[in-house]
Design an enzyme around this catalytic site. Structure first.
Site, short mmCIF file in Angstrom:
data_model
loop_
_atom_site.label_atom_id
_atom_site.label_comp_id
_atom_site.label_asym_id
_atom_site.label_seq_id
_atom_site.Cartn_x
_atom_site.Cartn_y
_atom_site.Cartn_z
N GLY A 128 -9.94 -10.28 35.80
CA GLY A 128 -10.52 -11.64 36.06
C GLY A 128 -11.10 -12.33 35.07
N GLU A 256 3.36 -13.42 36.04
CA GLU A 256 2.06 -14.08 36.39
C GLU A 256 1.63 -14.04 37.76
OE1 GLU A 256 0.67 -17.85 34.79
OE2 GLU A 256 1.62 -17.46 32.72
N TYR A 452 -4.57 -20.74 16.51
CA TYR A 452 -5.47 -20.70 17.54
C TYR A 452 -6.66 -21.57 17.04
CZ TYR A 452 -8.42 -18.03 20.78
OH TYR A 452 -9.02 -17.61 21.92
#
Lengths: 532, 532
Positions: A128, A256, A452
């Protein structure tokens, strides 16, 4: 760590911040931004009102299904900035109707068959921790079942000779490593979400992990994979390598949850490292730092860690002076002393202007609890890394908008790419009252870095999502226009679809649509993700 | 090397053996097998009668198309044992009707459009070195156009900073390296077919190359790829890494010309090595040798060469004593001295019983023409490796049946797998009057080796194909039953289809069929390969 997951925050309910901790965080923000900041009280599940479930599980599945408000709310979102803001506000307009917890692959099949019968969308759920809307139900009238794989959490078989194991897909990072430890083995896949992400999730999203160079993504560690689809079970052979047609595994990896539900995989493992060597090197400029990173990775020394922090990031994460960039180099091995490798990397980095004194070089050979790489600049960065997701729990609802985005780009285009990203995202940040934008390399390839970016602004409380959307749009547009990928390791989910559509070859979209139609003709699995 | 390709033999017409050379080879075989061996005279193109072309190219394409007998015969087969036997016999029952040599991508498109108009099968042709029936026209009434990409042979763009280049797909190995050399770069992809295989062919077949460990297949060196399909052009972004959905490139890589014609690719390159270190180590047994190979690769020292020869192979290829196994270790780098790496590998290999004296360890640092790894056991093996394909030219038609097959298997299953392979293939060889079966590891992974078996028997002249088929069947059945892959780096082609059908996940077959239908609805491209 056991107990119930928080329905809104990163981690367990027991780890939710207190209102006092949040007020302290608000005071720090107020000091930083020079304006008053308030921290609204943490939400309670009793405040949450959900749409009544539109379907009820059949009796045969009742034991493994729930319509409990807490679980439905907790399965509504992943853990992106946007998710936590919405959950903190108790905005749960489109929860899954049912959450299923299959305990066996047969139960996964049964749940999927039930979804087919009632034409419910099936949303596979691992840990999650998606930050891209990957576990959020599709909008619309179709009922939704969130299929949480947490009960499939065992290492089933270990092959110590080949250093591989057959592992159930729902296992979370810590439980996985705990089961491998007695065998002297480790997957060594440590994404920032490590505590709350699963093997199946890593495979489904092409997760990027521990290794900053060479084999960076989970992709390279998958030996074979088993997946339940609406048309049956897909399983590839355990093979160290193959040239027999396009790789079946590479079609599953990154899918996915749109083609099937991964139930188990044979994974390539590592012997637990006993030799470690690390250094934190300072560079007079960002440019000098990324030149060093490029040269180290092109020399193919393959450090496990080769993370470069820009001056602002080095200051925030590792106590830098705000001027120097910081390159964190780390080598590790179960069999081979790593000092010489580190010395080579340091030599190359010094040629680019890098500095490190003797105390900054740590070499620990032959012990299991080697402390090299766990102290100093390296350690400070690592602690910040693992704790970062909890930070949002403290600042949700205060008006703070903070997020990250990551990409990859070839070295030839990188400097201009970085300039344009900072220009465009900087403008969006300025338009939102100002804030910070910093960058590090999480992974580095011979042909380019994976930068990033992290941004933070203090916006209007209540206006966080609009502020976030404007910055995210600027960032994503610039990434795609500059030739990057919309995601290096966070996946596409619902949030990145507009840019993924621009990035993928149009004919690949048609190919993937055809695969989806072949395996999932009813469109049960994660409708709207990857395939239009 | 220029001139016309031989229509039957490996290499150029000018390199075909003389009848005298073949008679000498026959005498050597006779001595070896203790029976008379005859070498029939080499065939001449004048002996070849082909079915008249069933289609004629349109005027607009006439300039780049031919129906010349030599070209049609030369494009009938690849270069497998079976191919050379058939070509030597001038058996050309099903030649392509037309051979096209497009000079631009636009001409590739035009040729494919013409194929669509006349419903001709389109067979992409790179270097023509397939050993699995990969360039052979499908049988049947449908006309066939062989599309030879040799004119697309240029390096279009070099990015020295990222160490990458954009390269046309039809370039053969030597011409590619020649164009990269002035830039100090190299692809370093040296399959045994290097002289007569193309970049596009390597990508389409998941070729295995120079590096015995780490990045072994061409797959890992593809940064992006461009492919002409009947539905348009497919092109992926240049990215060092990505996590955006399943990799589009990985669907193209290994597609064997069934989804489109690869026209160019951005490839990741290497700086030319300046530091080399190598050793040839002897082991008292085959088992001790493969234990050493396993431990070296699991230590992740990533030698460029880590090839293990069984005692018989060591004897034949490198003058061994027929008892000891030989492990060839080679390290190379553009930036970093390789002696220490080699010493670590030697240390590990010695723990497994490996022996090497000081003279057997060669370290050459910092020179471009370093001779380490080019002499001694290493050099002997390398020369034999590159020359091996020419050997068949000498023995075609003599009754000799010789071929190789390669696979990959995890270490836990390897010893029993090897035993069963030798038992089953050995029985087939014995049934065919006896001969040799040897093995080496061409590539080694942390989770298993890629064993490469070579067999030779002397059968009845004229009965070579039946003898070959029986042994090939025994080998392929045993490989699949034992859990291996039907090919580690030779591809599937027409020859491996029966076993590929057993190996691939059935649902992957459906997925690939769906992709094929989406991109090539008319089924123009290599019908019968990969997709049923």
């Amino acid at each position: 760590m056991t107990g119930r997951r928080s329905f809104w925050a990163w981690g367990l309910e027991a780890e939710e911040p207190t209102n006092e901790q949040r007020q302290q965080a608000a005071a720090r923000l107020a000091a930083r931004y020079g304006v008053p900041v308030e921290a609204p009280p943490v939400p309670r599940i009793e405040q949450v009102q959900l749409r009544p479930p539109r379907i009820a599980p059949p009796e045969a599945l009742a034991e493994i299904c729930t319509t409990d408000t807490h679980e439905r709310a907790a399965h509504h979102y992943g853990k992106s900035f946007r998710d936590i803001v919405r959950a903190f506000r108790c905005e749960f307009p489109n929860p899954p109707d049912v959450v299923a917890f299959p305990r066996t692959e047969a139960e996964v099949v049964a749940v999927l068959e039930w979804c087919a019968q009632v034409n419910a969308a099936a949303v596979p759920y691992g840990g999650g921790s998606s930050v891209v809307g990957g576990v959020e139900p599709p909008a619309g009238d179709r009922p939704v079942v969130s299929i949480d794989l947490r009960e499939l959490n065992r290492v089933l078989e270990v092959d110590p000779v080949s250093r591989a194991a057959r592992i159930q897909a729902g296992v979370l990072g810590p439980a996985l490593e705990e089961q491998l430890r007695p065998h002297g083995l480790t997957l060594r896949h440590f994404p920032q979400s490590f505590e709350w992400s699963s093997l199946g999730g890593w495979i489904a999203t092409r997760s990027g992990g521990h290794y900053a160079t060479n084999h960076t993504h989970i992709d390279d560690f998958v030996e074979s994979v088993r997946m339940v689809t609406p048309k049956g079970v897909w399983e590839s052979r355990r093979l160290p390598g193959s040239g027999a047609g396009p790789s079946p595994d590479r079609l599953v990896i990154g899918s996915e949850g749109t083609l099937g539900i991964i139930t188990e995989a044979w994974m390539r493992l590592q012997a637990r490292p006993r030799f470690r060597a690390s250094a934190g090197m300072l560079f007079p400029t960002w440019e000098a730092g990324y030149e060093a990173a490029r040269r180290v990775v092109q020399a193919k020394l393959w450090p496990a860690n080769c993370r470069l922090l820009d001056p602002a990031e080095a200051e925030a994460a590792a106590g830098g002076d705000g001027v120097h960039a910081l390159l964190i180099l780390g080598f590790e091995s179960a069999e081979v002393p790593q000092g010489p490798y580190l010395q080579e990397a340091v030599r190359i980095a010094r040629e680019c202007g890098g500095e490190v004194d003797a105390a900054g070089i740590r070499i620990a050979d032959g012990t299991d609890d080697a402390d090299a790489g766990r102290q100093g600049a390296v350690g400070a960065w690592r602690n910040a890394f693992i704790r970062a997701p909890y930070q949002r729990n403290l600042t949700a609802g205060t008006g703070v908008v903070g997020d990250t985005f990551e990409t990859a780009i070839t070295w030839d285009r990188w400097p201009e790419f970085d300039r344009v990203i900072r220009e465009h995202v900087g403008a969006a940040i300025a338009a939102a009252s100002g804030g910070s934008l910093t960058c590090r390399f999480t992974h580095v390839y011979p042909d380019g870095p994976a930068p990033y970016y992290t941004f933070q602004v203090l916006g209007k409380p209540g206006g966080e999502l609009e502020t976030w959307a404007a910055i995210k749009q600027a960032a994503s547009d610039a990434v795609i226009a500059g030739g990057g990928t919309i995601t290096h390791h966070h996946a596409v989910g619902r949030d990145h679809m507009p840019w993924y559509r621009q990035q993928r070859p149009p004919l690949f979209a048609e190919a993937l649509r055809a695969v989806k139609a072949a395996l999932d003709p009813q469109g049960l699995l994660n409708p709207g993700i990857l395939v239009d």
